[in-house]
Design a protein around this motif. Structure first.
Motif, PDB file in Angstrom:
ATOM      1  N   UNK A 152       2.634  19.655   5.170  1.00 28.68           N
ATOM      2  CA  UNK A 152       2.711  19.857   6.618  1.00 28.68           C
ATOM      3  C   UNK A 152       3.181  18.578   7.304  1.00 28.68           C
ATOM      4  N   UNK A 153       2.620  17.442   6.868  1.00 25.44           N
ATOM      5  CA  UNK A 153       3.056  16.169   7.435  1.00 25.44           C
ATOM      6  C   UNK A 153       4.522  15.903   7.176  1.00 25.44           C
ATOM      7  N   UNK A 154       4.986  16.195   5.954  1.00 22.77           N
ATOM      8  CA  UNK A 154       6.393  15.990   5.617  1.00 22.77           C
ATOM      9  C   UNK A 154       7.295  16.896   6.443  1.00 22.77           C
TER      10      UNK A 154
ATOM     11  N   UNK B  84       3.787   8.108  12.159  1.00 20.21           N
ATOM     12  CA  UNK B  84       2.508   7.431  11.922  1.00 20.21           C
ATOM     13  C   UNK B  84       1.403   8.444  11.674  1.00 20.21           C
ATOM     14  N   UNK B  85       1.359   9.479  12.502  1.00 18.55           N
ATOM     15  CA  UNK B  85       0.313  10.489  12.384  1.00 18.55           C
ATOM     16  C   UNK B  85       0.418  11.229  11.048  1.00 18.55           C
ATOM     17  N   UNK B  86       1.611  11.650  10.689  1.00 17.93           N
ATOM     18  CA  UNK B  86       1.799  12.396   9.442  1.00 17.93           C
ATOM     19  C   UNK B  86       1.479  11.534   8.231  1.00 17.93           C
ATOM     20  N   UNK B  87       1.733  10.230   8.303  1.00 20.12           N
ATOM     21  CA  UNK B  87       1.449   9.339   7.181  1.00 20.12           C
ATOM     22  C   UNK B  87      -0.036   9.285   6.855  1.00 20.12           C
ATOM     23  N   UNK B  88      -0.883   9.580   7.839  1.00 20.78           N
ATOM     24  CA  UNK B  88      -2.327   9.573   7.628  1.00 20.78           C
ATOM     25  C   UNK B  88      -2.834  10.863   6.989  1.00 20.78           C
ATOM     26  N   UNK B  89      -1.939  11.827   6.766  1.00 15.05           N
ATOM     27  CA  UNK B  89      -2.326  13.096   6.158  1.00 15.05           C
ATOM     28  C   UNK B  89      -1.913  13.211   4.696  1.00 15.05           C
ATOM     29  N   UNK B  90      -1.226  12.219   4.167  1.00 18.67           N
ATOM     30  CA  UNK B  90      -0.613  12.354   2.848  1.00 18.67           C
ATOM     31  C   UNK B  90      -1.589  12.052   1.715  1.00 18.67           C
ATOM     32  N   UNK B  91      -2.204  10.888   1.752  1.00 18.88           N
ATOM     33  CA  UNK B  91      -2.986  10.426   0.602  1.00 18.88           C
ATOM     34  C   UNK B  91      -4.412  10.971   0.626  1.00 18.88           C
ATOM     35  N   UNK B  92      -4.957  11.343  -0.532  1.00 20.40           N
ATOM     36  CA  UNK B  92      -6.357  11.765  -0.585  1.00 20.40           C
ATOM     37  C   UNK B  92      -7.326  10.595  -0.574  1.00 20.40           C
ATOM     38  N   UNK B  93      -6.807   9.349  -0.667  1.00 19.31           N
ATOM     39  CA  UNK B  93      -7.674   8.184  -0.814  1.00 19.31           C
ATOM     40  C   UNK B  93      -7.545   7.207   0.347  1.00 19.31           C
ATOM     41  N   UNK B  94      -7.283   7.733   1.514  1.00 20.34           N
ATOM     42  CA  UNK B  94      -7.256   6.920   2.723  1.00 20.34           C
ATOM     43  C   UNK B  94      -8.674   6.508   3.083  1.00 20.34           C
ATOM     44  N   UNK B  95      -8.840   5.325   3.704  1.00 19.86           N
ATOM     45  CA  UNK B  95     -10.154   4.881   4.165  1.00 19.86           C
ATOM     46  C   UNK B  95     -10.127   4.672   5.672  1.00 19.86           C
ATOM     47  N   UNK B  96     -11.316   4.625   6.271  1.00 17.72           N
ATOM     48  CA  UNK B  96     -11.366   4.601   7.735  1.00 17.72           C
ATOM     49  C   UNK B  96     -10.708   3.369   8.340  1.00 17.72           C
ATOM     50  N   UNK B  97     -10.681   2.254   7.624  1.00 13.86           N
ATOM     51  CA  UNK B  97     -10.021   1.067   8.175  1.00 13.86           C
ATOM     52  C   UNK B  97      -8.510   1.262   8.267  1.00 13.86           C
ATOM     53  N   UNK B  98      -7.945   2.219   7.507  1.00 13.21           N
ATOM     54  CA  UNK B  98      -6.518   2.535   7.639  1.00 13.21           C
ATOM     55  C   UNK B  98      -6.226   3.262   8.948  1.00 13.21           C
ATOM     56  N   UNK B  99      -7.257   3.792   9.596  1.00 10.16           N
ATOM     57  CA  UNK B  99      -7.056   4.487  10.866  1.00 10.16           C
ATOM     58  C   UNK B  99      -6.729   3.521  11.998  1.00 10.16           C
TER      59      UNK B  99
ATOM     60  N   UNK C 282       0.870  -1.178   0.000  1.00  5.71           N
ATOM     61  CA  UNK C 282       0.000   0.000   0.000  1.00  5.71           C
ATOM     62  C   UNK C 282       0.905   1.226   0.000  1.00  5.71           C
ATOM     63  N   UNK C 283       1.452   1.565  -1.148  1.00  4.97           N
ATOM     64  CA  UNK C 283       2.527   2.572  -1.196  1.00  4.97           C
ATOM     65  C   UNK C 283       2.132   3.943  -0.694  1.00  4.97           C
ATOM     66  N   UNK C 284       0.858   4.316  -0.771  1.00  7.20           N
ATOM     67  CA  UNK C 284       0.481   5.666  -0.332  1.00  7.20           C
ATOM     68  C   UNK C 284       0.605   5.828   1.180  1.00  7.20           C
ATOM     69  N   UNK C 285       0.717   4.711   1.918  1.00  7.06           N
ATOM     70  CA  UNK C 285       0.931   4.793   3.355  1.00  7.06           C
ATOM     71  C   UNK C 285       2.411   4.856   3.718  1.00  7.06           C
ATOM     72  N   UNK C 286       3.277   4.563   2.764  1.00  2.60           N
ATOM     73  CA  UNK C 286       4.717   4.466   3.047  1.00  2.60           C
ATOM     74  C   UNK C 286       5.502   5.681   2.588  1.00  2.60           C
ATOM     75  N   UNK C 287       4.840   6.695   2.057  1.00  3.55           N
ATOM     76  CA  UNK C 287       5.523   7.812   1.405  1.00  3.55           C
ATOM     77  C   UNK C 287       6.516   8.510   2.326  1.00  3.55           C
ATOM     78  N   UNK C 288       6.145   8.727   3.581  1.00  5.78           N
ATOM     79  CA  UNK C 288       6.982   9.525   4.480  1.00  5.78           C
ATOM     80  C   UNK C 288       8.065   8.710   5.183  1.00  5.78           C
ATOM     81  N   UNK C 289       8.024   7.394   5.099  1.00  2.00           N
ATOM     82  CA  UNK C 289       9.027   6.587   5.793  1.00  2.00           C
ATOM     83  C   UNK C 289      10.429   6.796   5.212  1.00  2.00           C
TER      84      UNK C 289
END
Length: 437
Positions: free
Chosen positions: A306-308, A329-344, A212-219
């Protein structure tokens, strides 16, 4: 000097924390004590049990057609596995072909449940269809829940951790929907737990986030800022190997098909046809407010920047490792426009790192109350946002990031707080001893 691995000479190691009660003895009592944590967790588990009993009564006794199978989002995982096992992996990205397999699996029309993941995730789900759909769902969801529990216990050891994790609404949401939030949160958690002592193994774990690459962008950004070169190299190598293996196994056409389906879901979100109440992003917030798509993407881009910036600040300078992990972890949840609630479900990891920091360093006023609120955020989309028609969840995530950065700034202003560095509360790696051998 690497701010992650630095051990100041004046460091005094503390023994690992064993329970929440130990901290209450040291810090003084708070209304959210161990007894209340147990009680609230048990109440949540009872509620889940009642929900399950009502569901079984409606489906097995009354045969209500409006009650569909649980874990419906697992259906594309199983169906994609079925097609890949039968040498038709590219058809996993074909909605018509995939829907035909899904319909056969549950003997009813599933609606539109597309496969939206890169071919690297096909490697992860590849063996699932060796089992019938229901058994595969139990194995996948039960296994990822068990992994999630172990990772949380590695961060916050204690008898109550298991109970609190099982009662976490984010975990319940993933189990009911049949999604992968527990898996991705566990992968990120293992990587962060192992990062300082097993850098190569940590990098391999973080490389698995390419499913799920959109969750790994900031790592990679965090690893660059902290100059964790071995972790970064292992992460990049793992992601590259998985991509090559998946393309060799399933064909280059799966990459193009993945990009096509990604564009399809983007169109659903932009047009409002997706369930925006369950998409906790700034883009969904703006779209629900009828902001034009261009401005919504601009707002989402600002949130990502801002997250970056927060990650660069936290990982580029000295501060406690618990706060670093929580910020990432918190900033990674601000990156993608297509996050879903189960990713929380990732908020569970964030809460765990914050709890570890609070138990080791003390609590600020209302920090624990805020964490209680975060505990409920994953299910807010279903129970609150759908009624309010206002997507407030990204604002909660942004406010959490601001609080974390303020705590980091305070630690840097007060040397006494930073005394001992970030090794005072080294996460327990006992649950991962087998991985270190």
């Amino acid at each position: 000097m690497n701010p992650i691995s630095s051990n100041p000479p004046h460091t005094v190691r503390r023994s690992p924390l064993t329970s929440f009660e130990a901290a209450h003895v040291r810090r003084g009592q708070h209304w959210l004590n161990g007894e209340r944590l147990r009680t609230y967790s048990l109440v949540a588990l009872v509620c889940y049990g009642v929900f399950l009993l009502v569901y079984l009564y409606r489906t097995e006794w009354q045969h209500r057609p409006d009650f569909g199978p649980l874990a419906m989002d697992f259906l594309p995982f199983w169906s994609a596995s079925f097609l890949a096992l039968h040498h038709h992996a590219i058809d996993a990205y074909n909605v018509v072909a995939l829907t035909a397999v899904e319909t056969d699996a549950i003997a009813r029309d599933p609606g539109v449940l597309p496969w939206l993941y890169p071919p690297t995730f096909l490697l992860a789900v590849y063996p699932l269809a060796l089992l019938p759909f229901k058994f595969a769902a139990v194995v996948f969801l039960g296994g990822t829940l068990a992994l999630f529990v172990r990772v949380m216990c590695a961060i916050v050891p204690g008898r109550q951790t298991v109970l609190l994790v099982l009662a976490f609404p984010g975990a319940a949401l993933v189990l009911v929907s049949g999604q992968n939030g527990l898996l991705t949160a566990s992968i990120a958690g293992i990587g962060l737990v192992l990062l300082r002592r097993q850098p190569v193994l940590a990098g391999i774990c973080l490389g698995l986030l390419c499913i799920k690459p959109h969750l790994a962008v900031l790592f990679p950004l965090a690893l660059l800022c902290s100059r964790s070169w071995r972790v970064l190299a292992a992460m990049a190598a793992t992601a590259a190997v998985l991509l090559v293996v998946s393309v060799l196994a399933f064909g280059t056409g799966t990459l193009a098909a993945f990009l096509h389906n990604a564009g399809m879901i983007a169109g659903f979100v932009e047009s409002g046809r997706a369930a925006l109440a369950r998409i906790p992003t700034v883009f969904a917030l703006a779209t629900l407010a009828h902001v034009p798509a261009a401005w919504a993407y601009t707002a989402q881009g600002a949130a990502a920047l801002i997250g970056a910036a927060a990650v660069c600040n936290a990982w580029g300078r000295e501060c406690s490792y618990e706060l670093r992990a929580a910020v990432l972890i918190c900033a990674s949840l601000l990156v993608s426009p297509y996050l879903f609630d189960y990713d929380l479900t990732w908020l569970g990891m964030l809460i765990a790192w914050c709890v570890r920091h609070g138990l080791a360093r003390g609590w600020k006023r209302y920090e624990r109350e805020w964490l209680v609120g975060l505990w409920f955020v994953p299910i807010a989309g279903v129970f609150v946002v759908m009624q309010l028609k206002f997507q407030f969840m990204p604002l909660v995530v942004a406010a959490t990031l601001w609080m974390l950065m303020r705590r980091i700034a305070q630690e840097r202003r007060e040397p006494a707080v930073l005394e001992g560095g970030d090794v005072q509360s080294e996460p327990s790696l006992v649950p991962f001893q087998g991985l270190q051998r």
